[in-house]
Design a protein around this motif. Sequence first.
Motif, PDB file in Angstrom:
ATOM      1  N   VAL A 116       0.826  -1.197   0.000  1.00  0.00           N
ATOM      2  CA  VAL A 116       0.000   0.000   0.000  1.00  0.00           C
ATOM      3  C   VAL A 116       0.866   1.255   0.000  1.00  0.00           C
ATOM      4  CG1 VAL A 116      -1.739   1.276   1.304  1.00  0.00           C
ATOM      5  CG2 VAL A 116      -1.904  -1.191   1.116  1.00  0.00           C
ATOM      6  N   ASP A 117       1.992   1.233   0.723  1.00  0.00           N
ATOM      7  CA  ASP A 117       2.873   2.397   0.773  1.00  0.00           C
ATOM      8  C   ASP A 117       3.471   2.707  -0.597  1.00  0.00           C
ATOM      9  OD1 ASP A 117       2.383   2.681   3.462  1.00  0.00           O
ATOM     10  OD2 ASP A 117       4.096   1.445   4.046  1.00  0.00           O
ATOM     11  N   CYS A 118       3.852   1.678  -1.356  1.00  0.00           N
ATOM     12  CA  CYS A 118       4.438   1.905  -2.684  1.00  0.00           C
ATOM     13  C   CYS A 118       3.369   2.251  -3.721  1.00  0.00           C
ATOM     14  CB  CYS A 118       5.204   0.673  -3.148  1.00  0.00           C
ATOM     15  SG  CYS A 118       6.661   0.325  -2.155  1.00  0.00           S
ATOM     16  N   ALA A 119       2.189   1.672  -3.605  1.00  0.00           N
ATOM     17  CA  ALA A 119       1.139   1.893  -4.594  1.00  0.00           C
ATOM     18  C   ALA A 119       0.526   3.286  -4.473  1.00  0.00           C
ATOM     19  CB  ALA A 119       0.053   0.839  -4.446  1.00  0.00           C
ATOM     20  N   ALA A 120       0.396   3.790  -3.268  1.00  0.00           N
ATOM     21  CA  ALA A 120      -0.198   5.109  -3.057  1.00  0.00           C
ATOM     22  C   ALA A 120       0.700   5.894  -2.111  1.00  0.00           C
ATOM     23  CB  ALA A 120      -1.595   4.971  -2.477  1.00  0.00           C
ATOM     24  N   PRO A 121       1.793   6.453  -2.624  1.00  0.00           N
ATOM     25  CA  PRO A 121       2.689   7.205  -1.733  1.00  0.00           C
ATOM     26  C   PRO A 121       1.975   8.408  -1.124  1.00  0.00           C
ATOM     27  CG  PRO A 121       3.337   7.465  -4.030  1.00  0.00           C
ATOM     28  CD  PRO A 121       2.215   6.470  -3.995  1.00  0.00           C
ATOM     29  N   ALA A 122       2.453   8.787   0.024  1.00  0.00           N
ATOM     30  CA  ALA A 122       1.831   9.906   0.742  1.00  0.00           C
ATOM     31  C   ALA A 122       1.928  11.173  -0.099  1.00  0.00           C
ATOM     32  CB  ALA A 122       2.513  10.112   2.080  1.00  0.00           C
ATOM     33  N   THR A 123       0.830  11.863  -0.195  1.00  0.00           N
ATOM     34  CA  THR A 123       0.815  13.112  -0.953  1.00  0.00           C
ATOM     35  C   THR A 123       1.200  14.248  -0.028  1.00  0.00           C
ATOM     36  OG1 THR A 123      -1.508  13.409  -0.494  1.00  0.00           O
ATOM     37  CG2 THR A 123      -0.938  12.299  -2.547  1.00  0.00           C
ATOM     38  N   THR A 124       1.935  15.156  -0.533  1.00  0.00           N
ATOM     39  CA  THR A 124       2.345  16.304   0.275  1.00  0.00           C
ATOM     40  C   THR A 124       1.351  17.441   0.065  1.00  0.00           C
ATOM     41  OG1 THR A 124       3.748  17.086  -1.504  1.00  0.00           O
ATOM     42  CG2 THR A 124       4.768  15.698   0.172  1.00  0.00           C
ATOM     43  N   ILE A 125       1.003  18.087   1.116  1.00  0.00           N
ATOM     44  CA  ILE A 125       0.070  19.208   1.058  1.00  0.00           C
ATOM     45  C   ILE A 125       0.877  20.491   1.130  1.00  0.00           C
ATOM     46  CG2 ILE A 125      -1.852  20.337   2.200  1.00  0.00           C
ATOM     47  CD1 ILE A 125      -2.618  17.580   3.320  1.00  0.00           C
ATOM     48  N   LYS A 126       0.719  21.306   0.137  1.00  0.00           N
ATOM     49  CA  LYS A 126       1.437  22.577   0.105  1.00  0.00           C
ATOM     50  C   LYS A 126       0.641  23.610   0.913  1.00  0.00           C
ATOM     51  CE  LYS A 126       3.530  21.806  -4.348  1.00  0.00           C
ATOM     52  NZ  LYS A 126       3.703  22.294  -5.706  1.00  0.00           N
ATOM     53  N   GLU A 127       1.362  24.250   1.778  1.00  0.00           N
ATOM     54  CA  GLU A 127       0.719  25.280   2.587  1.00  0.00           C
ATOM     55  C   GLU A 127       1.052  26.642   2.007  1.00  0.00           C
ATOM     56  OE1 GLU A 127       1.702  24.932   6.666  1.00  0.00           O
ATOM     57  OE2 GLU A 127       1.234  22.806   6.756  1.00  0.00           O
TER      58      GLU A 127
END
Length: 129
Positions: A116-127
């Motif tokens: 799951v970690d490789c398939a959907a990497p964490a998205t970064t939220i731009k502030e």
Amino acid sequence: MTGGVMTDRWGWQPTAWMEAGVPTWRWRCAPGGLVTRRQMRAADLAPGGAAPVARVVCRRGRRWADLWDPADLTSKRTPSPAQLAALDRAMAARRWCPTCKTDAGYCIPRSLGACVDCAAPATTIKEDR
């Protein structure tokens, strides 16, 4: 449904009818001592070629379960050490992520093809700052 069935094992059964060649009862109306597939497995038994001797139906015929006589059943086979080792290797292969080359600790979903970690990497939220 007809008004009863004469059976070799249980004699006259006024609440039974024939369906698929076996006597059939409504839920909780079958003779005692018969077991379903789940009850058979829980008792470490297997059909061993024995055919179901009866059937029980519920939910207006949408659900049904075959019933076996425990006297006709055999004990379950026990797997050899080689078979158990082969199963362990197969399950380990299902846990291995081809992307990050690690053991994910769970079976990798075939739909993802990776953990799951490789398939959907964490998205970064731009502030906005």
